[in-house]
Design a protein around this motif. Structure first.
Motif, PDB file in Angstrom:
ATOM      1  N   SER A 230     -10.484   6.551 -12.512  1.00 39.76           N
ATOM      2  CA  SER A 230     -10.725   7.561 -11.185  1.00 39.76           C
ATOM      3  C   SER A 230     -10.059   9.184 -10.607  1.00 39.76           C
ATOM      4  O   SER A 230     -10.939   9.876 -10.623  1.00 39.76           O
ATOM      5  CB  SER A 230      -9.833   6.715 -10.069  1.00 39.76           C
TER       6      SER A 230
ATOM      7  N   ARG B 143     -10.379  -0.100  -4.150  1.00 39.98           N
ATOM      8  CA  ARG B 143      -8.952  -0.769  -4.544  1.00 39.98           C
ATOM      9  C   ARG B 143      -7.641  -0.819  -3.804  1.00 39.98           C
ATOM     10  O   ARG B 143      -6.390  -0.951  -3.595  1.00 39.98           O
ATOM     11  CB  ARG B 143      -8.393   0.323  -5.775  1.00 39.98           C
TER      12      ARG B 143
ATOM     13  N   LYS C   4     -13.509  12.314 -11.729  1.00 45.60           N
ATOM     14  CA  LYS C   4     -13.488  13.359 -10.694  1.00 45.60           C
ATOM     15  C   LYS C   4     -13.684  14.532 -10.894  1.00 45.60           C
ATOM     16  O   LYS C   4     -14.524  15.380 -11.366  1.00 45.60           O
ATOM     17  CB  LYS C   4     -13.209  13.232  -9.673  1.00 45.60           C
TER      18      LYS C   4
ATOM     19  N   TYR D 123     -11.983   2.813  -5.124  1.00 43.44           N
ATOM     20  CA  TYR D 123     -10.863   3.456  -4.871  1.00 43.44           C
ATOM     21  C   TYR D 123     -11.147   2.944  -3.209  1.00 43.44           C
ATOM     22  O   TYR D 123      -9.740   2.182  -2.609  1.00 43.44           O
ATOM     23  CB  TYR D 123     -10.585   5.291  -4.455  1.00 43.44           C
TER      24      TYR D 123
ATOM     25  N   PHE E  34       3.626   9.288  -7.500  1.00 42.13           N
ATOM     26  CA  PHE E  34       2.928   7.802  -7.489  1.00 42.13           C
ATOM     27  C   PHE E  34       3.433   6.966  -8.855  1.00 42.13           C
ATOM     28  O   PHE E  34       3.783   5.970  -8.834  1.00 42.13           O
ATOM     29  CB  PHE E  34       1.538   8.053  -8.032  1.00 42.13           C
TER      30      PHE E  34
ATOM     31  N   ILE F 225      -6.790   3.703 -12.378  1.00 38.16           N
ATOM     32  CA  ILE F 225      -5.469   5.454 -12.046  1.00 38.16           C
ATOM     33  C   ILE F 225      -6.566   6.076 -13.014  1.00 38.16           C
ATOM     34  O   ILE F 225      -7.274   7.534 -12.764  1.00 38.16           O
ATOM     35  CB  ILE F 225      -4.928   5.622 -11.459  1.00 38.16           C
TER      36      ILE F 225
END
Ligand code: URA
Length: 423
Positions: free
Chosen positions: A183, A168, A187, A165, A207, A180
């Motif tokens: 990512s 990026r 998590k 991240y 976003f 995205i």
């Protein structure tokens, strides 16, 4: 295997194998693939995209880079929510204890704010004494005793994503739906929840600015969750206008406490209840207690107080307030038809509520109070916004961000609170 072969395969539009993906993510995390090679591969993914199988394998590789929490032995089902980020989005604060009060356990690993969006941990850290760090064992004990915990993800969870991240962020490769989705989901899967509800925001403060890209992100994340055995659904929710009437850390905690006391702004209450119902459904508890009732009868508030106290906070302590305030007055009388979430988020950040760089500190008391929301009447010369800051030199930058943020009697463009459900 060689990194150059993986990069050129994706550059030329090929589909990477699971083995290539596992190798490149692992080798990059160990430092055996160079930053510039991973940057090139990310850029190829931005341009060429990834199939569902590739995205799923990429997520799995990031998940495998670290530990995976397991809350399987609890006597109640686990469920969590993830929001893709917005302005005034304090929903985690009332939602987590509400869902716990209705019978589920909520292991919520949250983040800090960056750019114009706020972060749940920054908000909760404005409660005197509250600590974001919990070990996995302390989290398990709190889930068993209180039913919910909101804390920071430890360094052992998806370390590949942490490294990727950061890369990026500085190579123009954040804006890719598969990257995205992988990512976020690596998590959330590492956190060990059995079910997950995604709140995918759409609009100026989100976003994803348009519904089509938000839907694509939601569908991709729901597919990844499902492929990994986690019951996953998503709500697409509007973020053209800030949620609630307060934006900023302690200001949002105060608003969340109003909601937990049975009051608060109607949009915050409505989204809290919608997401709580969705989480209870995902956890198989849809016949259980009604979340609206848990807000009314004080049981959600009890869970909140216990959660705050379990993490060292004092739920009765006064919240910090900013040293300085300034009102911005309405220039005209009429109906407020637009209030731009992005502009309000920028103003709150400029006042000190958020950070431009990861290492910046935040002010607990800073932020923006909104005296009207779209659809409400405003009067010339009356306060439209109140700005809160510790540093009066910040007022002008915030006022400038807000100067074009609203319209009176103009054309209305406000997305509904919940646009759609996916999954
Ligand atoms: N949030 C994340 O965690 N990852 C992304 O790639 C984008 C937003």
């Amino acid at each position: 295997m060689e990194a150059i072969d993986v990069i050129t395969a994706k550059r030329d539009g090929g589909e990477l194998t699971g083995e290539q993906i596992r190798w490149v993510v692992d080798a990059y995390t160990r430092g055996a693939v160079a930053e510039e090679q991973m940057a090139a591969l990310n850029m190829a993914v931005v341009w060429r995209g990834m199939t569902r199988a590739e995205t799923s394998a990429w997520t799995q590789a990031m998940l495998d880079s670290g530990e995976r929490l397991d809350f399987g032995g609890l006597d109640r089902p686990t469920t969590d929510k993830h929001s893709t980020g917005g302005v005034g989005d304090k929903i985690t604060l009332p939602l987590t204890p509400t869902v716990a009060a209705c019978g589920a356990a909520v292991p919520q690993l949250s983040g800090r704010g960056l750019g114009h969006t706020g972060g749940t941990l920054d908000k909760l850290e404005s409660v005197p004494g509250w600590r974001a760090d919990l070990s996995p064992e302390a989290m398990r004990v709190q889930l068993a005793e209180v039913g919910c915990a909101v804390c920071a993800a430890g360094p052992g969870l998806a370390p590949a994503d942490r490294k990727l991240y950061a890369l990026r962020d500085v190579t123009g490769t954040v804006e890719s739906v598969p990257l995205i989705a992988a990512s976020i989901m690596s998590k959330k899967l590492a956190e060990g929840t059995a079910s997950l509800v995604l709140d995918v925001k759409v609009g100026s403060g989100a976003f994803m600015k348009d519904a089509a890209s938000a839907r694509e992100l939601a569908e991709t994340m729901v597919a990844i969750g499902t492929d990994h055995g986690v019951r996953t659904s998503a709500l697409l929710t509007g973020m053209d206008t800030p949620l609630g009437r307060r934006v900023g850390n302690a200001l949002e905690v105060a608003e969340a406490v109003e909601v937990l006391s049975g009051g608060g702004p109607s949009d915050v209450v409505e989204l809290t209840v919608e997401l709580a119902r969705e989480m209870l459904r995902a956890a198989g508890l849809d016949g259980a207690r009604d979340p609206a009732e848990a807000l009314r009868d004080g049981s959600a508030m009890d869970a909140w107080r216990r959660m705050i106290a379990a993490q060292g906070g004092d739920p009765d302590a006064p919240l910090p307030a900013a040293a300085e305030r300034r009102d911005i007055l309405a220039p005209a009388t009429g109906t407020l038809t637009r209030l731009d979430a992005y502009a309000v988020g920028v103003a709150a950040r400029r006042l000190g509520a958020g950070r431009a760089r990861k290492e910046d500190p935040v002010s607990a008391g800073a932020g923006v109070e909104l005296h009207a929301k779209p659809g409400e009447e405003i009067r010339a010369g009356r306060p439209l916004f109140t700005l809160h800051t510790d540093d009066p030199a910040r007022f002008d930058g915030a006022a400038e961000a807000l100067s074009d943020s609203f319209a009176v009697d103009g054309p209305a463009r406000n997305l509904p609170l919940v646009l759609d459900r996916i999954g």
